[in-house]
Structures are given as structure tokens and as C-alpha cells.
Design a protein around this motif. Sequence first.
Motif, PDB file in Angstrom:
ATOM      1  N   CYS A   1       0.861  -0.851  -0.501  1.00  0.00           N
ATOM      2  CA  CYS A   1      -0.022   0.024   0.062  1.00  0.00           C
ATOM      3  C   CYS A   1       0.921   1.342   0.419  1.00  0.00           C
ATOM      4  CB  CYS A   1      -0.833   0.193   0.973  1.00  0.00           C
ATOM      5  SG  CYS A   1      -2.169   1.160   1.424  1.00  0.00           S
ATOM      6  N   LEU A   2       0.634   2.411  -0.958  1.00  0.00           N
ATOM      7  CA  LEU A   2       1.490   3.140  -1.323  1.00  0.00           C
ATOM      8  C   LEU A   2       0.817   4.036  -0.121  1.00  0.00           C
ATOM      9  CD1 LEU A   2       2.014   3.680  -5.047  1.00  0.00           C
ATOM     10  CD2 LEU A   2       3.472   2.439  -2.859  1.00  0.00           C
ATOM     11  N   MET A   3      -0.330   4.393   0.300  1.00  0.00           N
ATOM     12  CA  MET A   3      -0.468   5.008   1.560  1.00  0.00           C
ATOM     13  C   MET A   3      -0.323   5.057   2.488  1.00  0.00           C
ATOM     14  SD  MET A   3      -1.988   7.397  -0.038  1.00  0.00           S
ATOM     15  CE  MET A   3      -3.147   8.026   0.520  1.00  0.00           C
ATOM     16  N   CYS A   4      -0.484   3.696   2.542  1.00  0.00           N
ATOM     17  CA  CYS A   4       0.210   3.109   4.544  1.00  0.00           C
ATOM     18  C   CYS A   4       1.617   2.953   4.473  1.00  0.00           C
ATOM     19  CB  CYS A   4      -0.668   2.252   4.847  1.00  0.00           C
ATOM     20  SG  CYS A   4      -2.300   1.622   4.962  1.00  0.00           S
ATOM     21  N   LEU A   5       2.200   2.300   3.387  1.00  0.00           N
ATOM     22  CA  LEU A   5       3.723   2.068   2.960  1.00  0.00           C
ATOM     23  C   LEU A   5       3.894   1.060   3.626  1.00  0.00           C
ATOM     24  CD1 LEU A   5       5.569   5.424   3.546  1.00  0.00           C
ATOM     25  CD2 LEU A   5       5.276   4.584   1.290  1.00  0.00           C
ATOM     26  N   THR A   6       2.857  -0.138   3.800  1.00  0.00           N
ATOM     27  CA  THR A   6       2.862  -1.053   3.857  1.00  0.00           C
ATOM     28  C   THR A   6       2.535  -2.349   3.293  1.00  0.00           C
ATOM     29  OG1 THR A   6       2.644  -0.423   6.292  1.00  0.00           O
ATOM     30  CG2 THR A   6       2.268  -2.798   6.318  1.00  0.00           C
ATOM     31  N   SER A   7       3.988  -3.598   3.356  1.00  0.00           N
ATOM     32  CA  SER A   7       2.904  -4.715   2.728  1.00  0.00           C
ATOM     33  C   SER A   7       2.687  -6.182   3.024  1.00  0.00           C
ATOM     34  CB  SER A   7       4.619  -5.187   2.314  1.00  0.00           C
ATOM     35  OG  SER A   7       5.267  -4.374   1.918  1.00  0.00           O
TER      36      SER A   7
ATOM     37  N   PRO B   1      -8.280  -6.008   4.686  1.00  0.00           N
ATOM     38  CA  PRO B   1      -9.751  -4.797   5.345  1.00  0.00           C
ATOM     39  C   PRO B   1      -9.445  -3.607   3.753  1.00  0.00           C
ATOM     40  CG  PRO B   1      -8.183  -5.389   6.612  1.00  0.00           C
ATOM     41  CD  PRO B   1      -7.927  -6.216   6.059  1.00  0.00           C
ATOM     42  N   HIS B   2      -8.221  -3.923   3.278  1.00  0.00           N
ATOM     43  CA  HIS B   2      -7.757  -3.160   1.740  1.00  0.00           C
ATOM     44  C   HIS B   2      -8.616  -3.247   1.224  1.00  0.00           C
ATOM     45  CE1 HIS B   2      -4.411  -1.189   4.041  1.00  0.00           C
ATOM     46  NE2 HIS B   2      -3.995  -0.235   3.234  1.00  0.00           N
ATOM     47  N   LEU B   3      -9.739  -4.186   1.053  1.00  0.00           N
ATOM     48  CA  LEU B   3     -10.412  -4.528  -0.056  1.00  0.00           C
ATOM     49  C   LEU B   3     -11.888  -4.563   0.611  1.00  0.00           C
ATOM     50  CD1 LEU B   3      -8.341  -8.308  -1.018  1.00  0.00           C
ATOM     51  CD2 LEU B   3      -8.670  -5.900  -1.830  1.00  0.00           C
ATOM     52  N   THR B   4     -12.015  -4.817   1.900  1.00  0.00           N
ATOM     53  CA  THR B   4     -13.789  -3.867   2.154  1.00  0.00           C
ATOM     54  C   THR B   4     -13.993  -2.616   2.763  1.00  0.00           C
ATOM     55  OG1 THR B   4     -12.874  -5.171   4.298  1.00  0.00           O
ATOM     56  CG2 THR B   4     -14.065  -6.452   2.797  1.00  0.00           C
ATOM     57  N   ALA B   5     -13.177  -2.355   3.825  1.00  0.00           N
ATOM     58  CA  ALA B   5     -13.083  -1.303   3.940  1.00  0.00           C
ATOM     59  C   ALA B   5     -13.148  -0.501   2.730  1.00  0.00           C
ATOM     60  CB  ALA B   5     -12.557  -0.818   5.490  1.00  0.00           C
ATOM     61  N   SER B   6     -14.176   1.031   3.390  1.00  0.00           N
ATOM     62  CA  SER B   6     -14.448   1.470   1.950  1.00  0.00           C
ATOM     63  C   SER B   6     -13.311   2.555   1.980  1.00  0.00           C
ATOM     64  CB  SER B   6     -16.268   2.558   2.280  1.00  0.00           C
ATOM     65  OG  SER B   6     -15.996   2.825   3.783  1.00  0.00           O
ATOM     66  N   GLY B   7     -12.649   3.610   3.151  1.00  0.00           N
ATOM     67  CA  GLY B   7     -12.085   4.278   3.752  1.00  0.00           C
ATOM     68  C   GLY B   7     -10.903   3.512   3.046  1.00  0.00           C
ATOM     69  N   LEU B   8     -10.305   2.085   3.408  1.00  0.00           N
ATOM     70  CA  LEU B   8      -9.633   1.778   2.895  1.00  0.00           C
ATOM     71  C   LEU B   8      -9.109   1.234   1.381  1.00  0.00           C
ATOM     72  CD1 LEU B   8      -8.317  -0.895   6.090  1.00  0.00           C
ATOM     73  CD2 LEU B   8      -7.289   1.835   5.242  1.00  0.00           C
ATOM     74  N   LYS B   9     -10.328   1.184   0.829  1.00  0.00           N
ATOM     75  CA  LYS B   9     -10.628   1.052  -0.370  1.00  0.00           C
ATOM     76  C   LYS B   9      -9.613   2.066  -1.949  1.00  0.00           C
ATOM     77  CE  LYS B   9     -14.641  -2.250  -0.426  1.00  0.00           C
ATOM     78  NZ  LYS B   9     -15.656  -2.344  -1.367  1.00  0.00           N
ATOM     79  N   ARG B  10      -9.937   3.567  -0.878  1.00  0.00           N
ATOM     80  CA  ARG B  10      -9.286   4.117  -1.194  1.00  0.00           C
ATOM     81  C   ARG B  10      -7.681   4.638  -1.572  1.00  0.00           C
ATOM     82  NH1 ARG B  10     -13.623   6.561   1.065  1.00  0.00           N
ATOM     83  NH2 ARG B  10     -12.091   7.660   2.399  1.00  0.00           N
ATOM     84  N   HIS B  11      -6.418   3.347  -0.935  1.00  0.00           N
ATOM     85  CA  HIS B  11      -5.696   3.462  -0.799  1.00  0.00           C
ATOM     86  C   HIS B  11      -5.066   2.601  -2.210  1.00  0.00           C
ATOM     87  CE1 HIS B  11      -4.699   4.060   3.595  1.00  0.00           C
ATOM     88  NE2 HIS B  11      -5.727   5.035   3.239  1.00  0.00           N
TER      89      HIS B  11
END
Length: 545
Positions: free
Chosen positions: A114-120, A128-138
Amino acid sequence: MAAASCLLSEDQFMCPICLDVFTDPVTTSCGHNFCKNCINEHWNVNVLWQCPMCKEVFTTKPELHINTFISGLVAEFRENAQWKANSSNSEDAKPGEVPCDVCIGTRLRALKSCLMCLTSYCETHLEPHLTASGLKRHQLIDPVENLEGRMCTKHDKPLELFCKIDQTCVCMHCTVLDHKTHEVVPLEEGYEVKKAELGKTDVEIQQMIQKRQKQIQEVKHSLSFSNENTERKIAKGVQVFTTLMSTVEGEMNKLIETIDEKNRTIEKQAEDLIKELEQEISTLKKRSTELEQLSCSEDHLHFLQSFPYVKPAPLIKDWKKININPLSYEGTVLRAVSQLEETFVKEISKLVEAELKRVQQYAVDVTLDPDTAHPELILSNDEKQVHHCAVKKNLPDNSERFSNSVSVLGKQSFSSGRFYYEVKVTRKTQWTLGVVTESINRKENIPPSPQDGYWAICLRNRNKYKAFADPDVYLSLKWKPLNVGVFVDYEEGLVSFYDVEAPALIYSFTGCSFTEKLYLYFSPCPNDGGKNSAPLIILPVNHNT
């Protein structure tokens, strides 16, 4: 219940509106199940309170409650599906692979960074990045290492922009500080520009590859032609040498037969002499025996009566001068060798004629350069002829002009390939011809040599020919050349001189190392009181010679 849920498929837990696994499932009075947000948004858009499945219309908006039974099944289904996915797809990170930054203990292989979280993240922690609406934008990308390198080391902010001036990635703070007056664009735009440049570069590289592939084909074609030409040359050489060896063998057999025949004549002569001598010896022995018998007789009467009848010694040849002289074969061998020499000369002449026709294909049109001519040389208007006169002209002494040697160069220079030219030398008692390097000393009259950049031959004293080979090589020519041909192969390091009319090879410089431009060299030499006044004339090459 868990066992039962394992038998259910994903289709049975799918919302008919969003076509995904239920989130907060609710049931309408008609018995159909939907995600709570999905059915509410559907009714907000369509106004009517109608079931999307059976089309039943409700008079009032139904009060929706979470279906706890289905929610439990969905939760269990999600957990079971996640376990299956982890068990089938998740793998421990191997050397060279990017590990998950969230895993504790054994770190699984990351699926995305994730380029926003700088985490792999591995597949489990990516959920969570696939389901949470806030994280989907990352913005997710294929897993990469060193995500810290995507942060501005100066402001500890993500590198989100590209500076066109400095050609570097910057953060938002950089644009208002260090790069305030620079033109910056989003990374996507910089990426597209650079990608286009990369595409252009790739096109150029592909063109270069194609060009080199074409050159490879040309080299292969040239090599194939060279191999075929080599085979032809070898076949021709074998044919020539086979003919010569056959001729030598034939002449040798004829010589042996001639000598044997002459020797047989001598043997017959000797045998006849021996036979005649043996016959005379036999006669003489018989007479000796008779005389011995008479001499031994003691009968005086018989001796005296028989003596008058004794035959005198037989008349025989005078053998004092008898002699069998061996024949002299030197003349026979000399005549045989002379005949071979004539055959060889004819074959060599054929080879030289063929070689001369080949090199004449590289004929070049050359003219003399007045700026290099010695002040005592006279050039024709077409700059094809040069001769020497005793009057020294008043000419500018430029760096190209010969000051002491009565010489002149051709205008044209050559730094590769092959070239050929012909010069008429008729009625001259002295001349020098060849090629020279650009850097030769033109101000001093130094003896020409390859070490000083000269590859030349000369005529001196009407009939003395010499090659300036260091040491000089004196040439023995059967005929006085009227036209001299000069051939140069720059890459092979070859300079050959031909008697065009004979035709014959006069001399060849081989193994030359050319590193400079070559110029044609002409020296008509001093006119010697008019005895050497004839000009050197550059001739048009006759390819049918």
C-alpha cells in the motif's frame, strides 16, 4: 452448524443487488434477503417500496431488522473461506520475496503493498483494504521492498509529485520550499511522460537491433560470398598447380626416357665392341697354341719343313684409340628446364592477366593536386599530366607543397577499401610512383621507405628498376613497362604494381599497416637536359585489357 455451512457455496450468501457476500443481511416480509445498505439505497432510488426479487409492492416502508441467523452463517462462511484461502494461497516469504509487514513470527509472502500505508500485506492482512470503504481508496501495487524509499527523507512525506526541472520525485512540502519555482506534476503524469520517452527509446533500440540484425545478415552474406570465392580461388589454384605438376612430371618422364634411350645406344655400342674384341682374342689364342706346339717340336726336319707354312699374325684393328665416352646430359636437362620455364611463364601470365582484370574493377578517377606540386613541375590543364622543367615558378610555400623532391600528390585521399590507377611512363629514363601517407615530410628530400610513409617503385638510368622496401629491392624485368598499374587494398595492407601491357606483376608490398589517409604519389624526376622530359600521364583504365 459449522459443518452445514461448509457445504454451502458463495452463491447462497450473495446479495442479489451488490452480488457480493452479505453485509448486515436483512429479510423483507416477502422472505427475500439483502444487504441492509443495498435495499435502502435501492428504495431511495426507485421510491417505491418494491422487492427487487419478486416485485411485491409494500404500502408502507418495511421496518428492516438484521437477520441474525443469516449473519451468523455469513460470518462463519467468511471465516471458513478465509481459512481456506490462507491455507491454499498464503506461503512463507522465500528469499528474494517481499514479506508481510504485519505478520508476527513466521512472515507470509506479501500479495500487495500500500503506497498510502507504506506497508506490505499478505492475503489475510490485505482483507481490510479490500472491504473497508476508507481503505479501498488506497493505492495498492505489486509487493515491493524499501517502501521507506518512497518517503521524502527531508519532510517524511510520501513522494507524490515529479519535478520536471530536477527530474526527481518530491513531496507536497518540497513544492512550496525547495521546488517552489519548479514545474511539478503528479507522479502519474510524470510516469506517462517518462513511459512515452521509454517507449520512444525502445523504438529506437528496436530499430538499432533491426539495423544490426540486417548488418549481421549482410556480414553473413559477405562471409558466404567470401567462402564461395575462396573455394573458387582454391579450385583455380589447385587446377593451376595440378597442371604445372602434370607438366613437370611429363617433362621429367620425357627427360628420363631420352637419357635412357641414349644410354641404351651407348650400351649397344659397348656390347658390340666387347664381342668383336672377344672374337679377336679367340683367334689370337688359337694361333698362339699352334705356335707353341711347333716351338716344342724337337724334330728338326719337321720344324723346318712346317715353318714356312706358319700363318702370319691375323690383321686386326688398332685398339689404341678405343674409348666409350659417356654422353653429356647437362644440355638435355637444360633444354627440358627451359621448356618448363616457358610453360610456367605462360601460366603466370594467365594468372596475372586475370588478377589485373579483377583489380581494374576498383579503378578511380584521380587528378593531380597543384597545391602539392614542386615549383619546378608543370601540370596539364586537366591535371592528368606532369613533367619537370628547369625553371622554378614563384609559388606560395604552403605546408602541403614539396620543396626539395620534384613530386606531386593526387587530390583524392583514401582511408579504406580498394583502389587502382594507371600511369603512362613511356619514353622516360627516370620516374617514381606509389602511394604515401598524409603525414610524409614534404620539405626535405629523404629516401622513400615504408617506415617514412612511402610505398613506391622507381626507374633509374633507363633500365634499373627498384622497390623502396628498406632495404631496397632491385627488380629484374623482362620487358620495360609502358603503362604501370597501381593497386591498393587498405584493409589487407597490400600495394601492388603491374606492367599493364605484358601483363606482369612488378612488385608487391604486403603486410602494410595503414593508419592514415593515403594519397597517390607521382615524381617525373628531373628532365636531365631534356632526356627525361616526357610527362607522367594518368590514364583512363581500360577494363577490357
